[in-house]
Motif scaffolding. Structure first.
Motif, short mmCIF file in Angstrom:
data_model
loop_
_atom_site.label_atom_id
_atom_site.label_comp_id
_atom_site.label_asym_id
_atom_site.label_seq_id
_atom_site.Cartn_x
_atom_site.Cartn_y
_atom_site.Cartn_z
N MET A 265 4.92 -18.54 0.10
CA MET A 265 5.89 -17.89 0.65
C MET A 265 6.71 -17.26 -0.10
O MET A 265 7.65 -16.23 0.28
CB MET A 265 6.78 -19.24 1.09
N VAL A 266 6.89 -17.35 -1.61
CA VAL A 266 7.76 -16.76 -2.34
C VAL A 266 7.45 -15.36 -2.76
O VAL A 266 8.26 -14.88 -3.57
CB VAL A 266 7.98 -17.51 -3.76
N ALA A 267 6.32 -14.98 -2.58
CA ALA A 267 6.08 -13.53 -2.97
C ALA A 267 4.92 -12.88 -2.03
O ALA A 267 3.92 -13.38 -1.87
CB ALA A 267 5.33 -13.59 -4.44
N VAL A 268 5.23 -11.83 -1.73
CA VAL A 268 4.53 -10.97 -0.85
C VAL A 268 3.19 -10.56 -1.68
O VAL A 268 3.14 -10.36 -2.88
CB VAL A 268 5.26 -9.63 -0.33
N ALA A 269 1.92 -10.78 -1.06
CA ALA A 269 0.65 -10.61 -1.65
C ALA A 269 0.95 -9.23 -2.04
O ALA A 269 1.15 -8.16 -1.60
CB ALA A 269 -0.38 -10.64 -0.81
N ARG A 270 0.20 -8.83 -3.57
CA ARG A 270 0.33 -7.71 -4.04
C ARG A 270 -0.41 -6.48 -3.36
O ARG A 270 0.01 -5.34 -3.26
CB ARG A 270 -0.42 -7.80 -5.55
N ALA A 271 -1.65 -6.98 -2.69
CA ALA A 271 -2.18 -5.97 -1.78
C ALA A 271 -1.16 -5.27 -0.75
O ALA A 271 -1.25 -4.39 -0.42
CB ALA A 271 -3.67 -6.49 -1.35
N ASP A 272 -0.57 -6.45 0.05
CA ASP A 272 0.09 -6.01 1.11
C ASP A 272 1.42 -5.23 0.32
O ASP A 272 1.72 -4.24 1.16
CB ASP A 272 0.85 -7.23 1.77
N ALA A 273 2.02 -5.39 -0.54
CA ALA A 273 3.06 -4.75 -1.11
C ALA A 273 2.56 -3.48 -1.48
O ALA A 273 3.35 -2.54 -1.19
CB ALA A 273 3.56 -5.52 -2.64
N LEU A 274 1.48 -3.22 -2.02
CA LEU A 274 0.84 -1.79 -2.39
C LEU A 274 0.66 -0.95 -1.03
O LEU A 274 0.88 0.06 -0.94
CB LEU A 274 -0.45 -1.90 -3.02
N ALA A 275 -0.03 -1.75 -0.03
CA ALA A 275 -0.08 -0.90 1.17
C ALA A 275 1.21 -0.61 1.80
O ALA A 275 1.27 0.51 2.39
CB ALA A 275 -0.87 -1.97 2.08
N ALA A 276 2.21 -1.42 1.77
CA ALA A 276 3.57 -1.03 2.27
C ALA A 276 4.16 0.07 1.64
O ALA A 276 4.78 1.08 2.17
CB ALA A 276 4.56 -2.26 1.99
N LEU A 277 4.27 0.06 -0.03
CA LEU A 277 4.41 1.09 -0.80
C LEU A 277 3.59 2.48 -0.29
O LEU A 277 4.26 3.66 -0.34
CB LEU A 277 4.43 0.76 -2.27
N ALA A 278 2.49 2.43 -0.06
CA ALA A 278 1.64 3.58 0.29
C ALA A 278 2.14 4.18 1.49
O ALA A 278 2.29 5.22 1.75
CB ALA A 278 0.07 3.20 0.43
N ALA A 279 2.33 3.43 2.51
CA ALA A 279 2.88 3.75 3.81
C ALA A 279 4.40 4.53 3.73
O ALA A 279 4.45 5.36 4.22
CB ALA A 279 3.14 2.51 4.63
N LEU A 280 5.03 3.95 2.90
CA LEU A 280 6.51 4.56 2.40
C LEU A 280 6.17 5.97 1.85
O LEU A 280 6.90 6.70 2.15
CB LEU A 280 7.26 3.72 1.52
N ALA A 281 5.15 6.03 0.95
CA ALA A 281 5.20 7.23 0.45
C ALA A 281 4.58 8.33 1.29
O ALA A 281 5.04 9.44 1.08
CB ALA A 281 4.04 7.00 -1.08
N ARG A 282 3.59 7.91 2.05
CA ARG A 282 3.07 8.86 3.13
C ARG A 282 4.29 9.19 4.01
O ARG A 282 4.19 10.58 4.36
CB ARG A 282 2.02 8.34 3.86
N GLN A 283 5.01 8.45 4.60
CA GLN A 283 6.28 8.69 5.25
C GLN A 283 7.21 9.52 4.56
O GLN A 283 7.73 10.57 5.00
CB GLN A 283 6.98 7.60 5.83
N ALA A 284 7.51 9.25 3.33
CA ALA A 284 8.53 10.29 2.43
C ALA A 284 7.76 11.93 2.28
O ALA A 284 8.45 12.66 2.46
CB ALA A 284 8.91 9.81 1.08
N GLN A 285 6.39 11.58 1.95
CA GLN A 285 5.60 12.84 1.70
C GLN A 285 5.83 13.68 3.11
O GLN A 285 5.69 14.87 3.04
CB GLN A 285 4.47 12.64 1.48
N GLY A 286 5.66 12.98 4.16
CA GLY A 286 5.71 13.59 5.54
C GLY A 286 6.87 14.40 5.75
O GLY A 286 7.31 15.55 6.11
N ARG A 287 8.16 13.52 5.48
CA ARG A 287 9.43 14.02 5.70
C ARG A 287 9.74 15.36 4.76
O ARG A 287 10.23 16.15 5.14
CB ARG A 287 10.58 12.97 5.49
#
Length: 407
Positions: A265-287
């Motif tokens: 509960m206390v920490a998002v899994a590293r793989a999930d966090a990296l996936a979320a960061l990758a999604a944000l990076a793609r979104q920022a790159q698209g903008r």
């Protein structure tokens, strides 16, 4: 002459006598030397409260499978069964048919009383609960260094979030010495709630494995509950198994069903966090890409305009020509309106011209000073005056005044 007994016969006779005399009985005492064999049978001793006596006990697999708790040494229990003799050794033993925790009703009453009192103080209010930081830098863990729960928590965090630092605040989790030391460890961890990024602890886990109500009682202690409620760091409580409930669970910001669940509960899994960061990076790159494309199109339009400056000048000249024509037309319309207005004024002025009046047979009479004369009373006999007609002027002298005469 006394009868001669065979050992087996004597032991069997003693067993039968004891069985007949006592029948099924209930005995209370403290568990000691508890072992569980591979067969599923359990063997232990039951000690008196004063330690002056003990009774060997055996609980066969059938009876042991009906237990609703895991017996541990030091627990106070009530057992029901029969007195017997283990014939191969001639030892007295007690065959246990059922077992329950002694004093559970008293402990539950204490639990409910303390729960009600602390609830009235607001220690369990939902409004006091704080959100857990999903991306912590450091996590504190309060538990025993020997507890399996510590291994479970550390293993889960290393698997899910190896980048998160874990700080251990050791304290016993069972026994009379546990509550004050647990409260002290929680307060010590709370000193690292400051915003300094080098020392701050984002979340605190308080945990231990499962056990009986007596085993978990330290987490029902008022000192521990108040320390959790006063913690400046959000607390996740992972005490016991999913069905175990302690007052520490009510005081914590989040209750986890197990220590491992608390770590998850206390920490998002590293793989999930990296996936979320990758999604944000793609979104920022698209903008950024879309912004660059819009700017490039704008530059293209400006370049096209600069590449044909004559077009711009021609459009400017056409605009000036249109404005000039509009100005000429506006001036012409203004002149027309002024000319018409002037004609009206001239007509009005002509209508007021004295010459036109004289042409209709009227005359203009003036005295010698040139002032107009409108009545006979303005002249006397002998006064000179002039008469202006449409074609000339006549000089005359008054020879007689005839008041009241009309033309």
């Amino acid at each position: 002459m006394q009868a001669m007994w065979d050992v087996s016969a004597l032991v069997r006779a003693i067993a039968e006598t004891l069985g007949d005399q006592f029948g099924a009985v209930t005995v209370q005492g403290e568990l000691g030397q508890f072992t569980r064999a591979a067969s599923g049978h359990s063997y232990f001793t039951l000690k008196s409260s004063d330690g002056a006596a003990s009774l060997r006990c055996a609980m066969f697999r059938r009876a042991a499978s009906g237990l609703d708790f895991y017996p541990q040494e030091g627990q106070h229990v009530e057992i029901w069964g029969r007195v017997a003799v283990f014939e191969p050794r001639g030892e007295l033993q007690f065959i246990v048919e059922a077992m329950r925790q002694a004093g559970a009703g008293t402990l539950m009453a204490q639990f409910e009383q303390l729960k009600a009192r602390l609830a009235l103080e607001g220690l369990f209010d939902a409004a006091r609960k704080r959100a857990i930081n999903a991306y912590p830098r450091r996590i504190g863990v309060v538990t025993s260094l020997a507890a399996a729960a510590l291994h479970d928590v550390v293993t889960a965090l290393q698997r899910r979030a190896p980048h998160v630092e874990v700080l251990i605040y050791p304290a016993p989790v069972q026994g009379v010495e546990a509550p004050p030391l647990l409260a002290q460890a929680i307060r010590e961890a709370g000193r690292n709630a400051d915003p300094d990024p080098d020392t701050v602890i984002d979340t605190l886990i308080v945990c231990r494995g499962g056990g009986s109500m007596e085993d978990l009682w330290a987490f029902n202690d008022e000192r521990v509950v108040r320390a959790i409620a006063a913690s400046p760091i959000p607390v996740v409580c992972g005490v016991g198994h999913e069905t175990d409930i302690t007052l520490a669970d009510f005081a914590a910001d989040v209750r986890a069903p197990t220590p491992t669940a608390a770590a998850e509960m206390v920490a998002v899994a590293r793989a999930d966090a990296l996936a979320a960061l990758a999604a944000l990076a793609r979104q920022a790159q698209g903008r950024v890409q879309r912004r660059l494309e819009r700017d490039e199109q704008r530059l293209d339009r400006l370049q096209l305009r600069l590449a044909r400056p004559g077009d711009g000048l021609q459009r400017q000249q056409q605009r000036l020509d249109r404005l000039a024509r509009r100005l000429v037309e506006a001036v012409r319309q203004q002149q027309t309106r002024q000319s018409a207005r002037l004609d009206v004024l001239q007509a009005r002025l002509a209508a007021l011209d004295p010459a036109h009046v004289l042409a209709r047979g009227y005359a203009w009479v003036r005295d010698g000073a040139g002032q107009p004369i409108s009545t006979t009373a303005a002249l006397s006999v002998g006064d000179a005056f002039s008469v202006v007609l449409s074609d000339g002027r006549i000089e005359a002298v008054v020879t007689a005044a005839l008041p009241g005469a009309s033309a």
